[in-house]
Design a protein around this motif. Sequence first.
Motif, PDB file in Angstrom:
ATOM      1  N   SER A  60       1.081  -1.160   0.271  1.00  8.57           N
ATOM      2  CA  SER A  60      -0.063   0.029  -0.237  1.00  8.57           C
ATOM      3  C   SER A  60       0.955   1.622   0.152  1.00  8.57           C
ATOM      4  O   SER A  60       1.375   2.212  -1.007  1.00  8.57           O
ATOM      5  N   ARG A  61       1.980   0.999   1.000  1.00 14.19           N
ATOM      6  CA  ARG A  61       2.803   1.961   1.221  1.00 14.19           C
ATOM      7  C   ARG A  61       3.811   2.339  -0.281  1.00 14.19           C
ATOM      8  O   ARG A  61       3.604   3.952  -0.755  1.00 14.19           O
ATOM      9  N   LEU A  62       4.165   2.311  -0.813  1.00  7.65           N
ATOM     10  CA  LEU A  62       5.017   1.435  -1.978  1.00  7.65           C
ATOM     11  C   LEU A  62       4.322   1.823  -3.040  1.00  7.65           C
ATOM     12  O   LEU A  62       4.784   2.821  -4.290  1.00  7.65           O
ATOM     13  N   PHE A  63       2.563   1.529  -3.290  1.00  7.84           N
ATOM     14  CA  PHE A  63       1.290   1.883  -4.619  1.00  7.84           C
ATOM     15  C   PHE A  63       0.990   3.556  -4.514  1.00  7.84           C
ATOM     16  O   PHE A  63       1.492   4.271  -5.332  1.00  7.84           O
ATOM     17  N   LEU A  64       1.322   3.685  -3.310  1.00  4.95           N
ATOM     18  CA  LEU A  64       0.590   5.757  -3.216  1.00  4.95           C
ATOM     19  C   LEU A  64       1.974   6.305  -3.529  1.00  4.95           C
ATOM     20  O   LEU A  64       2.136   7.521  -3.388  1.00  4.95           O
ATOM     21  N   MET A  65       2.937   5.713  -2.715  1.00  6.82           N
ATOM     22  CA  MET A  65       4.560   6.459  -2.761  1.00  6.82           C
ATOM     23  C   MET A  65       4.369   7.023  -3.964  1.00  6.82           C
ATOM     24  O   MET A  65       4.988   7.684  -4.580  1.00  6.82           O
ATOM     25  N   LEU A  66       4.366   5.179  -5.633  1.00  7.15           N
ATOM     26  CA  LEU A  66       4.518   5.592  -6.796  1.00  7.15           C
ATOM     27  C   LEU A  66       3.723   6.487  -7.204  1.00  7.15           C
ATOM     28  O   LEU A  66       4.176   7.166  -7.936  1.00  7.15           O
ATOM     29  N   ILE A  67       2.421   6.553  -7.067  1.00  9.36           N
ATOM     30  CA  ILE A  67       1.767   7.754  -7.789  1.00  9.36           C
ATOM     31  C   ILE A  67       2.340   9.628  -7.487  1.00  9.36           C
ATOM     32  O   ILE A  67       2.208   9.974  -8.132  1.00  9.36           O
ATOM     33  N   ASP A  68       2.642   9.460  -6.128  1.00 16.85           N
ATOM     34  CA  ASP A  68       3.351  10.794  -5.976  1.00 16.85           C
ATOM     35  C   ASP A  68       4.648  10.732  -7.125  1.00 16.85           C
ATOM     36  O   ASP A  68       5.138  12.073  -7.379  1.00 16.85           O
ATOM     37  N   LYS A  69       5.165   9.950  -6.660  1.00 14.58           N
ATOM     38  CA  LYS A  69       6.757  10.497  -7.608  1.00 14.58           C
ATOM     39  C   LYS A  69       5.881  10.380  -9.174  1.00 14.58           C
ATOM     40  O   LYS A  69       6.527  11.336  -9.833  1.00 14.58           O
ATOM     41  N   VAL A  70       5.084   9.698  -9.586  1.00 11.08           N
ATOM     42  CA  VAL A  70       4.629   9.711 -11.324  1.00 11.08           C
ATOM     43  C   VAL A  70       3.965  11.323 -11.400  1.00 11.08           C
ATOM     44  O   VAL A  70       4.460  11.853 -12.027  1.00 11.08           O
ATOM     45  N   ILE A  71       3.292  11.604 -10.487  1.00 11.76           N
ATOM     46  CA  ILE A  71       2.947  13.161 -10.677  1.00 11.76           C
ATOM     47  C   ILE A  71       4.239  14.168 -10.284  1.00 11.76           C
ATOM     48  O   ILE A  71       3.887  15.161 -11.193  1.00 11.76           O
ATOM     49  N   GLY A  72       4.665  13.935  -9.410  1.00  7.28           N
ATOM     50  CA  GLY A  72       5.839  14.705  -9.787  1.00  7.28           C
ATOM     51  C   GLY A  72       7.293  14.672 -11.000  1.00  7.28           C
ATOM     52  O   GLY A  72       7.529  15.700 -11.524  1.00  7.28           O
ATOM     53  N   ILE A  73       6.996  13.806 -11.677  1.00  7.73           N
ATOM     54  CA  ILE A  73       7.529  13.067 -12.814  1.00  7.73           C
ATOM     55  C   ILE A  73       6.645  14.017 -14.189  1.00  7.73           C
ATOM     56  O   ILE A  73       6.844  14.892 -15.533  1.00  7.73           O
ATOM     57  N   LEU A  74       5.388  13.953 -14.076  1.00  6.99           N
ATOM     58  CA  LEU A  74       4.720  14.751 -15.268  1.00  6.99           C
ATOM     59  C   LEU A  74       4.165  16.175 -15.462  1.00  6.99           C
ATOM     60  O   LEU A  74       4.462  16.691 -16.392  1.00  6.99           O
ATOM     61  N   SER A  75       4.488  16.453 -14.032  1.00  4.22           N
ATOM     62  CA  SER A  75       4.592  17.992 -14.018  1.00  4.22           C
ATOM     63  C   SER A  75       5.870  18.734 -14.181  1.00  4.22           C
ATOM     64  O   SER A  75       6.732  17.999 -14.177  1.00  4.22           O
TER      65      SER A  75
END
Length: 374
Positions: free
Chosen positions: A127-142
């Motif tokens: 759960s932590r890894l998945f949600l953390m990945l979402i934040d990382k993807v947001i940071g890459i896309l922005s």
Amino acid sequence: MANKKSICFVATVEFAVSAFLISHLEELSKNYDLTVIVNIKNPNFLTKKNLDVKLIDINFTRKINIFSDVISFIQLTYLFLTKKYDAVHSITPKAGLLAMGASLLTFTPVRVHCFTGQVWSTKSGLSRLFLMLIDKVIGILSTHNIVDSNSQYNFLVKANVLNKNKSLVFGNGSVSGVDLLKFKPNKKVKASLRNELKIPQSSFVFIFLGRLNSDKGVYDLIHSFISADLKSSYLLLVGPDEENISSKFKDYQPNIIFHGLTLLPQNFLAASDVLCLPSYREGFGNVVIEAAAVGVPSIVSNIYGLSDSIVRDKTGLVHEPHDIEEISRLMKTLFNNRKLVIDLGNAAKKRAISDFDSKILVKHLKDFYKHNLA
């Protein structure tokens, strides 16, 4: 109007817009063509603000829902493709993932996400890894990441979630700061609200203001208050009860008061003596500086985010997360030392005025867009 640059703000819920964006929208609408995309429950929720802003409804869900999220993504992509906004600015994780993805796909030149705390910081395993990945993807896309506290910024950079070269914190932190015309001491409001709540004027009132759930440490706070056993004191819990907590503590009324959601948080802070926020995770903790502006000091947990909103032993007191015994001790300390409460409150108010006036944060965002949409 035709020559104005356009900015589209995206949030999943109206509350995020009302709590964090109003003052920014008021100022930015003078120079930009603004749109807000949100899951609209109350079509008039911005009417009283008299804002020159277009509202678009998309039925975002707070939790992950693959079918609904794909539909929302397609709707955003279509809107961004047809409207051709100069900038897309998202707040809240779900809005960030969908809006940053859709705006990248449609070649929006300026893509901004605002990080206001991490759900995954208190989780573990997949759960932590998945949600953390979402934040990382947001940071890459922005193209730009705005983080609402320096300690959160350091946490995210150290965790390799954000690239420090495209991330920034405005001033001393906070998304929107404090409206000093709204949040200020008010003796008349204090007396009136205490009468309404049937709290004696001479009583000492601890307040929690926010969403009532376990991640906010609400259970810890209630147990600490009960353990402290402070005669003639009250614990006022104001906010949506997301876990039906009130039903578990009926026996402790009237000294523990569950009020529910309020549209006038400043009145409840003005009627209180000390704010308590024993949260396990916060991006910044704006309610701490709102209380400070009213002259109310805080007892908070020692976590990133909150460490920016308070100066330990100067504007409030700090305890370790989950430490019920220590929270109880700090409540007793302030209950028994009214001069300390006043001194902490005065220092908190002075800091809120100098460092967190909403005008300061509005200017930061205005300057940000003036530079990036030049």
